[in-house]
Design a protein around this motif. Structure first.
Motif, PDB file in Angstrom:
ATOM      1  N   ASP A  97      -3.437  -2.551   7.994  1.00  0.00           N
ATOM      2  CA  ASP A  97      -3.444  -2.338   9.457  1.00  0.00           C
ATOM      3  C   ASP A  97      -2.184  -1.411  10.030  1.00  0.00           C
ATOM      4  O   ASP A  97      -1.889  -1.674  11.239  1.00  0.00           O
ATOM      5  N   THR A  98      -1.779  -0.874   8.909  1.00  0.00           N
ATOM      6  CA  THR A  98      -0.413  -0.060   9.224  1.00  0.00           C
ATOM      7  C   THR A  98      -0.758   1.280  10.012  1.00  0.00           C
ATOM      8  O   THR A  98      -1.760   1.793   9.628  1.00  0.00           O
ATOM      9  N   VAL A  99      -0.246   1.578  11.228  1.00  0.00           N
ATOM     10  CA  VAL A  99      -0.541   2.911  11.843  1.00  0.00           C
ATOM     11  C   VAL A  99       0.131   3.924  11.219  1.00  0.00           C
ATOM     12  O   VAL A  99       1.591   3.759  10.999  1.00  0.00           O
TER      13      VAL A  99
ATOM     14  N   GLU B 213      -8.741   1.581   9.582  1.00  0.00           N
ATOM     15  CA  GLU B 213      -9.688   2.361  10.482  1.00  0.00           C
ATOM     16  C   GLU B 213      -9.886   3.789  10.138  1.00  0.00           C
ATOM     17  O   GLU B 213     -10.569   4.616  10.237  1.00  0.00           O
ATOM     18  N   ASN B 214      -8.759   4.620   9.531  1.00  0.00           N
ATOM     19  CA  ASN B 214      -8.884   5.835   9.087  1.00  0.00           C
ATOM     20  C   ASN B 214      -9.727   6.153   8.115  1.00  0.00           C
ATOM     21  O   ASN B 214     -10.684   6.744   8.010  1.00  0.00           O
TER      22      ASN B 214
END
Length: 154
Positions: free
Chosen positions: A37-39, A2-3
């Protein structure tokens, strides 16, 4: 994921992964605990400086803007990441108008036009070769840059 997708919110996962590969991010992203999918925390706090810059380059590639501004693109990265970032930047800027702001002169030697600024005023304008011939301030900056690079290698 998403980033990077912030560059173009409607981008598909495949498009995000393609620009991540082009920006040299794919391998380190896949090595993270949850891959794409890592935050990574606010401002990419859990990434190195070079990794954050490559994510930013991937986001810019996805945006595909006709004008790119690079402000100290390689200033705060380690030598291992510098080559990867410079290759990614080369892919990012292909066919675009680019404004590069840099103190590390090796970043700009291939520019079509370099503007030397001193005290907020334009001192001289030209190519790297022209400035080395005709601009005492640029000559001095280049000597200092090369001396610093030699000191890094010692």
């Amino acid at each position: 994921r998403e980033n990077i997708r912030m560059g173009r919110p409607a981008a598909t996962d495949a498009e995000v992964e393609a620009v991540a590969k082009a920006a040299g991010c794919d391998a380190f992203i896949r090595s993270l605990e949850h891959g794409y999918d890592t935050v990574v925390g606010g401002g990419g706090a859990h990434l190195s400086g070079g990794e954050r810059q490559r994510i930013a380059i991937a986001r810019a590639m996805l945006k595909d803007a006709p004008i790119v501004v690079l402000d100290e693109a390689t200033a705060y990265i380690d030598p291992e990441n510098e080559a990867v970032v410079q290759q990614a930047v080369g892919r990012l800027v292909a066919g675009k108008t680019v404004l590069v702001i840099a103190h590390r002169l090796s970043t700009i030697t291939g520019a079509d036009q370099i503007v030397v600024v001193n005290g907020g005023r334009i001192q001289d304008v030209g190519t790297h070769g022209e400035l080395l011939k005709n601009c005492p301030l640029y000559q001095e900056m280049w000597r200092a840059h090369m001396g610093a690079k030699e000191g890094e290698q010692a």
